[in-house]
Design an enzyme around this catalytic site. Structure first.
Site, PDB file in Angstrom:
ATOM      1  N   ASP A 733       0.839  -1.204   0.000  1.00  0.00           N
ATOM      2  CA  ASP A 733       0.000   0.000   0.000  1.00  0.00           C
ATOM      3  C   ASP A 733       0.876   1.257   0.000  1.00  0.00           C
ATOM      4  OD1 ASP A 733      -2.140   1.662   0.140  1.00  0.00           O
ATOM      5  OD2 ASP A 733      -2.684   1.196   2.216  1.00  0.00           O
ATOM      6  N   GLY A 825      -9.049   8.867   7.402  1.00  0.00           N
ATOM      7  CA  GLY A 825      -8.590  10.220   7.068  1.00  0.00           C
ATOM      8  C   GLY A 825      -7.112  10.408   7.351  1.00  0.00           C
ATOM      9  N   SER A 827      -4.968   7.996   6.531  1.00  0.00           N
ATOM     10  CA  SER A 827      -4.303   7.173   5.522  1.00  0.00           C
ATOM     11  C   SER A 827      -3.327   7.963   4.679  1.00  0.00           C
ATOM     12  CB  SER A 827      -5.339   6.576   4.581  1.00  0.00           C
ATOM     13  OG  SER A 827      -5.841   5.429   5.158  1.00  0.00           O
ATOM     14  N   GLY A 828      -2.227   7.308   4.352  1.00  0.00           N
ATOM     15  CA  GLY A 828      -1.220   7.931   3.499  1.00  0.00           C
ATOM     16  C   GLY A 828      -0.267   8.790   4.305  1.00  0.00           C
TER      17      GLY A 828
HETATM   18  N1  ARG Z   1      -7.706   3.303   5.818  1.00  0.00           N
HETATM   19  C1  ARG Z   1      -7.815   4.442   6.653  1.00  0.00           C
HETATM   20  C2  ARG Z   1      -7.884   5.722   5.815  1.00  0.00           C
HETATM   21  O1  ARG Z   1      -8.125   5.616   4.659  1.00  0.00           O
HETATM   22  C3  ARG Z   1      -6.782   4.467   7.703  1.00  0.00           C
HETATM   23  C4  ARG Z   1      -7.119   3.556   8.784  1.00  0.00           C
HETATM   24  C5  ARG Z   1      -6.120   3.463   9.822  1.00  0.00           C
HETATM   25  N2  ARG Z   1      -6.752   2.753  10.873  1.00  0.00           N
HETATM   26  C6  ARG Z   1      -6.234   2.421  12.015  1.00  0.00           C
HETATM   27  N3  ARG Z   1      -6.991   1.869  12.916  1.00  0.00           N
HETATM   28  N4  ARG Z   1      -4.963   2.664  12.268  1.00  0.00           N
HETATM   29  O2  ARG Z   1      -7.827   6.803   6.313  1.00  0.00           O
END
Ligand code: ARG
Length: 877
Positions: A733, A825, A827-828
């Site tokens: 990812d 939010g 992510s990345g």
């Molecule tokens: N996939 C999520 C996003 O698009 C991030 C999730 C991270 N979750 C976590 N429990 N650390 O923002």
């Protein structure tokens, strides 16, 4: 017009004789022991300059007379010839003269413009020199008589500094009696120069070079026997300011913000206010040389003399704008000093102060079921010399407890066990220092809280609330910690410490899913042998230890100690060769060895940018302009997890047109970002893979302030997602994004370091995650950039916790007690680790999680080191 002509004349004259009058100097006493006048010297100089000017004037008249005479002679010559040839010669002479005048005027004008137009500057220095073989005699103390030795001393310095005619005060050195300095004097001087602006720098440089000053003293004194041990020259700058009723007065370090403060300077700002007032001083911007022994320093005093007992604070380094730098005085005066050394010049500070009426008392009686109270002027630093008493009373049938949310009552260098200086006192117990939240309860309906601050050093203070409670049931439906705090019943004996005094984990009967540590704690069974000392006494790891004289590999295998660091991978995972104290250069290259640019490998874990040259070609220390914050100070967290401005300068917010913030990213160079591949997967309505959909905001702190001057907005030129990204498993990812145009590095925009493919982030290591994502599962995003400290979880254990979904391209990081995690939010966005030299590295990219912040469900991140080569392949970084 007349003025213009006059101006030109002056310019011309000035340009002709500028070299004669370029330096004027005055001197005065610093320590008033002797006072001799330098007026004659100054007078001479001034006279000299004037006589040059006079000569220049007469010269000017002579030239003009010459021209006049030439004109007068003409009529006496042959009229015809004169008629034919006269005017020609006249024209030529006049033309030449005019051209000459014009050229002179032009040159003069240019010289004047570039060298003199700026007003001369005044420069003041004070300092001292030690003359080793000049015996101190009592006569030096008679201020009316310039003793011959004194004159000699003055002469030495005068000669040495060429233009200085300082008044000297000679005193015996304080250590005279110890024999070492017997027969020497310290000469104190104070010198003021008025120099053209363009010579100011040269003067500073000359005054800062101690060795050449010593040499000059020796040479100019024509006394080779004279021993000058040291000579110090400080630039002095003194200011006196009086607070104006109802107004804020600001002041700055010299040159702020356009140029850095001077080297070797001693500046003071005397701040005064009206009688019966106190002063509130705030440093709005603070950027001084990073603290170390002898570094530039700013001190604030609660008096007009720089005496240690009155010192309120010593400041150095770079503070973020949000840091609490407000100080209060106990009376109507304050003193701010700046002392700088010979190296390193930073922009300095901008400060503001105003006066406040002096409060009669800070004591109060508080009644009712609940209420709040704080130290005076909280969250500003409380004033020195204060005593406050809060008498708290709740309804007679109830008991009372005081909950301190924030507690900073710290005096540098004082023991927190006895609290001899500033303290809070409740029922004969003193509290001081820096404490996390705590509760103090009383056995009846009354409690008295006393606060004392002494003369020196103040702190942020405390913020507290008082609550009434039922003595028979202090925490209805909850467990009561011994500290008085109420926690959920399920947290009792669950293996995690929830009460600050760990009272929730004491006297527990371990369940079948738990094991008992030697020290009595019950811990979840899956924590056994995970490489982390969870028990505190290592008993959860001991039973999986290797036999004596054996080394335990990261994969659990035991090998004889002798095979560790023998350049052979005996463990099979390289862990016996990765962490060797002695760096072996040119070992065979393996997965766990660092590869230098010259293709030789070294046996050291994480050697990149650690400040030590490990590769022969120095390639481990190249490209290290990354991972450093602009602010050297970090704010103490006063509640919440808001970041400071500039704390995470590599953090990027990625917006999609019409949707706002969607994902985070990290800046790795002036035009490349790293983010998560799953952010750029097309959906039915929006083509997230299209760079045109995205805008990157760099240097952003608050989502509602995107037009701030600290923010740099960029379009995206290219999005490259990893071709192996699996949108079901979230393996690989990762994505890199190229910006349409490069960004400028500033205090709020800087790149993060990329870890080498062999970089190790061991289990248990504290790592930071940042983002504007949801602050709770299913919740909404944050406006201010949030930060959270989490820990690397053992890979095998994480795989157990997350149903075998973890690949080697993933790293699990979180707090297994739950409550702290990244979320939707984020992510990345970056997962960063503070490595040696305080440099931060990008350990991961926020990828996925099972909900957010759940117990035993750590967050999952893309392991950047594993994809380092892929990043290089696409960005050449
Ligand atoms: N996939 C999520 C996003 O698009 C991030 C999730 C991270 N979750 C976590 N429990 N650390 O923002």
């Amino acid at each position: 017009m007349v003025w213009a002509i006059l101006d030109f004349m002056v310019v011309l004259l000035f340009s002709l004789f500028w070299w004669t009058s370029h330096l004027i100097m005055k001197s005065q006493l610093y320590v008033v022991v002797y006072k001799c006048s330098s007026e004659s010297a100054d007078g001479e100089k001034a006279k000299g300059a004037r006589s040059h000017l006079n000569r220049a004037d007469s010269q000017g008249f002579m030239d003009m007379n010459g021209v006049e005479e030439g004109v007068e002679f003409l009529p006496t010559m042959n009229a015809k010839k004169v008629e034919k040839r006269g005017p020609k010669r006249w024209v030529v002479v006049t033309a030449v003269l005019i051209i000459f005048l014009l050229v002179s005027l032009l040159v003069g004008l240019l010289v004047w413009h570039f060298k003199y137009r700026r007003a001369p500057v005044q420069k003041v220095y004070n300092g001292h020199l030690v003359i080793q073989n000049l015996k101190f005699i009592d006569a030096y103390e008679i201020s009316s008589l310039p003793a011959p030795e004194l004159v000699m001393g003055a002469g030495i310095l005068h000669a040495a500094l060429q233009f200085i005619w300082p008044f000297l005060a000679l005193i015996p050195p304080p250590g005279c009696s110890n024999g070492l300095l017997e027969g020497s004097v310290i000469a104190y001087y104070w010198s003021e120069f008025i120099v053209p602006a363009y010579r100011a720098k040269a003067l500073d440089k000359a005054m800062a070079d101690e060795q050449s000053l010593i040499q000059m003293v020796k040479y100019k004194s024509r006394n080779p026997m004279l021993q000058v041990n040291s000579i110090v020259a400080f630039r002095s700058c003194n200011f006196a300011l009086h607070a104006k009723e109802g107004e804020i007065t600001s002041f700055t370090t010299p040159g702020f913000p356009n140029s850095p403060y001077p080297n070797n300077a001693r500046c003071t700002w005397v701040l005064r206010a009206d009688v019966d007032s106190i002063i509130s001083l705030t440093f709005k911007t603070f950027d001084v040389e990073v603290c170390s022994k002898g570094s530039d320093v700013i001190k604030v005093y609660n008096s007009l003399s720089p005496m240690e007992p009155d010192e309120l604070v010593t400041l150095c380094g770079i503070y973020p704008p949000s840091y609490n730098l407000t100080f209060l005085s106990s009376q109507n005066v304050m003193l701010v000093t700046l002392i700088t050394n010979a190296e390193g010049r930073n922009p300095g500070f901008k400060a503001e102060f105003f006066q406040l009426p002096k409060a009669k008392t800070c004591s109060k009686t508080l009644k009712g079921e609940s209420g709040t109270f704080t130290t005076p002027f909280y969250p500003a630093h409380y004033p020195p010399d204060m005593d406050c008493v809060w008498n708290i009373e709740v309804p007679s049938t109830k008991n009372v407890k005081v909950h301190f949310n924030v507690f900073y009552v710290l005096e540098p260098g004082t023991p927190v066990s006895s609290c001899p200086k500033d303290y809070v006192e409740i029922s004969n117990t003193k509290y001081c220092g820096e404490r996390s939240q705590f509760v103090v309860a009383s056995k009846n309906n009354k409690i008295t809280v006393r606060f004392h601050s002494d003369q020196s050093y103040t702190d942020t203070g405390f913020s507290a609330k008082f609550l009434s409670y039922d003595s028979s049931d202090p925490c209805p439906g909850k467990f009561t910690c011994n500290t008085g705090r109420c926690i959920d019943k399920v947290m009792r004996c669950d293996g995690w410490v929830d009460c600050t005094d760990a009272s929730d984990e004491r006297a527990c009967n371990c369940t079948t899913e738990q094991f008992r540590c030697n020290n009595g704690w019950c811990k979840p069974r899956f924590w056994l042998c995970d490489g982390v000392n969870d028990c505190g006494d290592d008993s959860d790891e001991l039973q999986c230890k290797c036999p004596d004289k054996h080394f335990k590999c990261s994969n659990g295998k035991c090998i004889p100690e002798t095979q560790k660091c023998d350049s052979k991978d005996d463990c099979g995972d390289g862990s016996d060769e990765g962490t060797c104290s002695k760096v072996v250069k040119s070992v065979p290259c393996k997965d766990y060895t660092y590869k230098c640019h010259n293709s030789l490998c070294v046996s050291k874990t994480n050697p990149e940018c650690d400040g030590t040259k490990d590769c022969d070609d120095n390639s481990d220390e190249e490209s290290c302009d990354c991972g450093i914050r602009s602010y050297s100070k970090q704010t103490r967290i006063v509640g919440g997890q808001d970041s400071e401005v500039g704390e995470w300068p590599w953090q990027v917010s990625l917006h999609v047109k019409s949707q706002g913030h969607i994902c985070g990213a990290s800046l790795i160079s002036d035009k490349w970002l790293v983010s998560a591949a799953h952010c750029f997967q097309d959906e039915s309505q929006i083509r997230y893979s299209d760079p045109k959909q995205w805008t990157a905001f760099l240097g952003l702190h608050d989502q509602s302030e995107r037009t701030n001057e600290m923010v740099q907005e960029r379009s995206i030129k290219r999005i490259i997602t990893n071709s192996q990204f699996n949108d079901f498993t979230y393996d690989y990812d990762i994505a890199v994004l190229e910006l349409q145009s490069p960004v400028n590095f500033t205090t709020t925009v800087r790149p993060i370091c990329l870890p080498d493919a062999t970089h190790d982030f061991p289990a248990g290591k504290e790592i930071w995650v940042t983002g504007w994502g949801a602050t709770s599962e299913g919740g909404i995003g944050a406006s201010i950039l949030q930060k959270a400290a989490i820990r690397v979880i053992n890979q095998t254990m994480c795989n157990t916790l997350l149903a075998d979904q973890i690949t080697s391209r993933m790293i699990c990081v979180g707090i297994l007690t739950g409550g702290i995690d990244a979320c939707q939010g984020d992510s990345g966005g970056p997962l960063v680790s503070v490595e040696s030299n305080n440099r931060l590295f990008l350990a991961g990219v926020v990828s996925w999680g099972d909900g957010c912040a759940r117990r035993n469900k750590p967050g999952v991140y893309t392991r950047v080191s594993k994809l380092r080569d892929w990043i290089k392949q696409h960005t050449s970084l």
